[in-house]
Scaffold this active site. Sequence first.
Site, short mmCIF file in Angstrom:
data_model
loop_
_atom_site.label_atom_id
_atom_site.label_comp_id
_atom_site.label_asym_id
_atom_site.label_seq_id
_atom_site.Cartn_x
_atom_site.Cartn_y
_atom_site.Cartn_z
N TYR A 21 7.07 10.84 -41.45
CA TYR A 21 6.82 9.44 -41.11
C TYR A 21 7.42 9.11 -39.74
O TYR A 21 6.79 8.44 -38.91
CB TYR A 21 7.42 8.56 -42.20
CG TYR A 21 7.42 7.08 -41.94
CD1 TYR A 21 6.28 6.32 -42.13
CD2 TYR A 21 8.60 6.43 -41.56
CE1 TYR A 21 6.29 4.94 -41.93
CE2 TYR A 21 8.63 5.07 -41.36
CZ TYR A 21 7.47 4.32 -41.55
OH TYR A 21 7.51 2.96 -41.34
N SER A 79 8.85 1.92 -36.10
CA SER A 79 10.00 2.04 -36.99
C SER A 79 11.18 2.57 -36.20
O SER A 79 11.01 3.37 -35.27
CB SER A 79 9.69 3.00 -38.14
OG SER A 79 10.86 3.29 -38.89
#
Length: 247
Positions: free
Chosen positions: A156, A142
Amino acid sequence: MTGPRKRVLVTGGTRGIGAAVATRLARDGHDLVLGWARDDAAAELTRAAVEDAGAACTLVQADLLAEDGVERLFAAAGPLTGVVNNAGATFHTGTLAETPPDVVRRTVELNLTGAILVARAAVRALSTAYDGRGGVLVNVSSAAATRGSPGEYVHYAAAKAGVDALTLGLAEEVAEQGVRVVGVAPGIIRTSIHADAGEPGRVERVAPTVPMRRAGEPEEVADAVAWLMGEEASYVTGTTLRVAGGR
């Protein structure tokens, strides 16, 4: 005479980025094994899309958070030429101080521990050192891994930073075993991950902050994965390709 068809396992392969990757790889001539944990309807829709593209498709329901989830998934997958390590979730949006400890643990377990265990199994399935044919492992990271995502999901982002380190180190470890290890780092992409974390309008909120002033589509990430999987990227390993609109 043509050789055997390529066969790729995609974890989290029936929704969002995973589903887009599956259908794109099917069009490129890969047969698919799609791992999934929930949403029967999405699984059947993705299977139909893959088969409509002319590829064989096997669905394997497996929870990667279960103790034997990764092992069962790869046992059912059979011989492989590639793995897309895609399953992931944020589970929550907010500051770290307001993120419940069980959510932090579950996020790290799926996005980092789960990814590492899938990568381990992928090496054992693909590497010539384990009687594999060689192949490609694509880790889906990501853009949050390098931005930290303050106020959104630091937990995250931290897990995905670990995925980037996994890509770098594992690529060197298996470079002489016929396996390329690469990554993609999507930015804000229009999928259900935002609604699943409790903020269905997050794409509209965040998209104006992207230099390109829009969110990405799952198909744009799938195109990058397909390139990394292909012969055009045969000298690419140990790197993560950012697909984030300039962020």
